[in-house]
Design a protein around this motif. Sequence first.
Motif, PDB file in Angstrom:
ATOM      1  N   ARG A 151      10.909  25.806  -7.992  1.00 29.43           N
ATOM      2  CA  ARG A 151      10.057  26.796  -8.685  1.00 29.43           C
ATOM      3  C   ARG A 151       9.307  26.180  -9.859  1.00 29.43           C
ATOM      4  O   ARG A 151       8.194  26.597 -10.186  1.00 29.43           O
ATOM      5  CB  ARG A 151      10.896  28.006  -9.117  1.00 29.43           C
ATOM      6  CG  ARG A 151      11.264  28.903  -7.936  1.00 29.43           C
ATOM      7  CD  ARG A 151      11.887  30.217  -8.375  1.00 29.43           C
ATOM      8  NE  ARG A 151      13.184  30.045  -9.006  1.00 29.43           N
ATOM      9  CZ  ARG A 151      14.327  29.876  -8.352  1.00 29.43           C
ATOM     10  NH1 ARG A 151      14.325  29.845  -7.028  1.00 29.43           N
ATOM     11  NH2 ARG A 151      15.476  29.743  -8.992  1.00 29.43           N
ATOM     12  N   LYS A 155       4.847  25.750  -9.935  1.00 26.30           N
ATOM     13  CA  LYS A 155       3.937  26.174 -11.012  1.00 26.30           C
ATOM     14  C   LYS A 155       2.634  25.380 -10.983  1.00 26.30           C
ATOM     15  O   LYS A 155       1.644  25.785 -11.599  1.00 26.30           O
ATOM     16  CB  LYS A 155       4.625  26.018 -12.371  1.00 26.30           C
ATOM     17  CG  LYS A 155       5.755  27.022 -12.593  1.00 26.30           C
ATOM     18  CD  LYS A 155       6.453  26.789 -13.929  1.00 26.30           C
ATOM     19  CE  LYS A 155       7.600  27.795 -14.127  1.00 26.30           C
ATOM     20  NZ  LYS A 155       8.319  27.572 -15.398  1.00 26.30           N
ATOM     21  N   THR A 190      11.825  31.824  -4.593  1.00 24.12           N
ATOM     22  CA  THR A 190      10.921  30.697  -4.387  1.00 24.12           C
ATOM     23  C   THR A 190       9.799  31.080  -3.427  1.00 24.12           C
ATOM     24  O   THR A 190       8.626  30.756  -3.644  1.00 24.12           O
ATOM     25  CB  THR A 190      11.702  29.482  -3.836  1.00 24.12           C
ATOM     26  OG1 THR A 190      12.797  29.201  -4.715  1.00 24.12           O
ATOM     27  CG2 THR A 190      10.807  28.253  -3.748  1.00 24.12           C
ATOM     28  N   ASP A 193       7.278  33.186  -5.225  1.00 24.73           N
ATOM     29  CA  ASP A 193       6.420  32.374  -6.102  1.00 24.73           C
ATOM     30  C   ASP A 193       5.337  31.659  -5.303  1.00 24.73           C
ATOM     31  O   ASP A 193       4.188  31.559  -5.727  1.00 24.73           O
ATOM     32  CB  ASP A 193       7.261  31.346  -6.869  1.00 24.73           C
ATOM     33  CG  ASP A 193       7.957  31.955  -8.075  1.00 24.73           C
ATOM     34  OD1 ASP A 193       7.831  33.180  -8.285  1.00 24.73           O
ATOM     35  OD2 ASP A 193       8.644  31.220  -8.806  1.00 24.73           O
ATOM     36  N   LYS A 197       1.904  32.903  -7.022  1.00 22.86           N
ATOM     37  CA  LYS A 197       1.611  32.156  -8.253  1.00 22.86           C
ATOM     38  C   LYS A 197       0.151  31.721  -8.382  1.00 22.86           C
ATOM     39  O   LYS A 197      -0.400  31.712  -9.482  1.00 22.86           O
ATOM     40  CB  LYS A 197       2.513  30.917  -8.348  1.00 22.86           C
ATOM     41  CG  LYS A 197       3.920  31.176  -8.823  1.00 22.86           C
ATOM     42  CD  LYS A 197       3.951  31.517 -10.297  1.00 22.86           C
ATOM     43  CE  LYS A 197       5.368  31.724 -10.800  1.00 22.86           C
ATOM     44  NZ  LYS A 197       5.405  32.197 -12.190  1.00 22.86           N
TER      45      LYS A 197
END
Length: 345
Positions: A151, A155, A190, A193, A197
């Motif tokens: 994770r 990003k 995860t 994300d 993201k």
Amino acid sequence: MSFSFFKPSRPKTPQEVVKAIRDSLTALDTKTVVEVKALEKALEEVEKNFSSLRGMLSGDGEAEPNADQAVQLALEFCKEDVISLVIHKLHILGWEARKDLLHCWSILLKQKVGETYCCVQYFEDHFELLDSLVVCYDNKEIALHCGSMLRECIKFPSLAKYILESACFELFFKFVELPNFDVASDAFSTFKDLLTKHDSVVSEFLTSHYSEFFDIYERLLTSSNYVTRRQSLKLLSDFLLEPPNSHIMKKFILEVRYMKVIMTLLKDSSKNIQISAFHIFKIFVANPNKPQEVKIILARNHEKLLELLLNLSPGKGSEDDQFEEEKELIIEEIRKMSRLQNLEL
């Protein structure tokens, strides 16, 4: 007058700290691992070195962290291939070493030289290491640690993009339904994300892999596992309703196959799932460009749908009025479809 019989030890340089970590990880070879005493000693050395790394990156209570040293540590981690060593030796490390590693991981990833994140660049040159982290979900001993590390990597858009487009991404559809609840929940975090993201990365991925993705995603929506159904339905709303994915949403709501899945979820025994399903179902119904097949299904099932919707309530809360207003509009649209169908007959 004071006497000092011991000279204060010289602080280690970033190069020395990283070299010590590399050497202690390398010492965890096959021969060492099978000998209990040798392994214990080697793991103690690894733990000591990761503790030194943490102190240098975060301060040790007496001295504040030095920004230049943090950059140098990241550069040395890349230069000495310690990132690769860490990932491949993670399953051998003790709890304290893993804990210190996780603390340091995000700090190292954020270190920049000019405009370049050096550790991110290292991953871009060794993308296979991301695959190694993903498959660690199959090892429950380190699954949560690898999940946290993943994770942090996600990003960064380039790393998220790689995982989405790699063969290992499909493994998440298995991992989110693993029997170990903690591991499955972490894998779903995860997975979420990856799909939320970075809007442009996700939009590009869904555009290129629309059919394959939703073919597999349907399995989550129809899973026998309540948690899987609820989480995947909520996540579907999260990424479908993002503005960059509007073209994906418009395509999705033209497909009778997926409308039938959502209609089935409207009948779920869980009120939470029913409410989440409604928020997607309403998009199918409110679509001004509904295909004829969608109109026919809405008309043929109007009695059951109306009964479901009339009994559907989110419970007490500030959003009651808006929900009831939206529900009335959807009910009226379904009645309209029914009347039009009767006229055509």
